[in-house]
Design a protein around this motif. Structure first.
Motif: not given
Length: 282
Positions: A52-57
């Motif tokens: 899981t990522t928390f930006d647009a990446t």
């Protein structure tokens, strides 16, 4: 005493059905303002997981469930970024290349980065055991304004175990194209008594670990100055850098594999402007 290389066998000593072959195919694209995986293909013992990522990446972690590769094994990685996508691809752990009975271990990686996209290709190190034979090919296709950070690292033996790669073979080929035009081509070939060869001052000067980092994008002159500042303060790792065509090319060599990894973590953090994937610290 000279240690002869393990010769490449004209006919495999083991039948093909007992050798591992497979790979991973990933395609990323923008969905709204975020990058998502659009297509995932897995074969053989190779898998991809997506933290899981928390930006647009989008982030992908490649896994070899076999725990390593031996002579005759083959892996293919294909990563395709659509326009505007932003992705980081790494590996769960170091890739181990075990002793060969004569056949090459083959790794082929194809990276395609479309207009406005950004890819960080950051596999962890490849560890070559004594007697290993590795043939590796990295091919990159970049759009006119695509950005890339690509890194490949080789450890010649497991230093923490007191091991050295006394003999074997390494063939490493890089081909990078911008809008179909070849802008970077390199072939490295080491064969035979590799530990002895690496002691030569014009080759490795005693190095047991090496890395190549290539950056494509903007602000390369500023990044070059950052690399040179890092090199000026570093005593355990030899660092060289320069701009070739529209690429920043960085070399690292060290007799201490862990020192090289420490410097590489700092360097990649500077170049990407973000923390490395968590697998690099586990």
């Amino acid at each position: 005493m000279f240690a002869p290389p393990v010769p490449a066998a004209h006919e495999p000593l083991l039948p093909a059905y007992v050798r591992a072959a497979g790979g991973v195919r990933l395609r990323f694209g923008l969905v709204g303002a975020r990058t998502h995986r659009l297509d995932v293909g897995e074969s053989g013992g190779y898998r991809a997981r997506f933290p899981t990522t928390f930006d647009a990446t989008s982030e992908a972690v490649l896994i070899n469930t076999g725990g390593g590769m031996a002579g005759g094994d083959a892996m293919a990685v294909n990563i395709d970024l659509g326009a505007g996508a932003d992705a980081i691809v790494t590996t769960q752990a170091a890739e181990k290349i075990y002793r060969s009975q004569g056949s090459d271990t083959r790794i082929k990686t194809q990276l395609s980065v479309a207009a406005g996209a950004r890819l960080a290709w950051l596999p962890q190190e490849t560890i070559l055991f004594s007697g290993a034979r590795l043939a590796r090919h990295l091919a990159v296709d970049l759009a006119a304004d695509a950005r890339l950070i690509a890194c490949e690292t080789v450890f010649f033996g497991r230093g923490a175990m007191g091991e050295t790669m006394l003999r074997g073979a390494l063939r490493d080929r890089w081909r990078i194209r911008r809008e179909g035009r070849l802008i970077f081509a390199e072939d490295v070939r080491l064969e035979g008594a590799i530990a002895e060869t690496l002691t030569r001052s014009a080759i490795g000067a005693g190095a047991k670990a090496a890395a190549t980092v290539v950056a494509a994008g903007s602000d390369l002159a500023d990044k070059l100055e950052q690399v040179r500042a890092l090199a000026a303060d570093e005593l355990q790792v030899e660092i060289g850098a320069g701009i070739v065509a529209d690429l920043l090319v960085i070399r690292l060599l060290s007799p201490d594999a862990q020192a090289l990894r420490r410097v590489l973590v700092t360097l990649l953090g500077q170049l990407t402007g973000r923390a490395l994937p968590r697998t690099w610290s586990t």
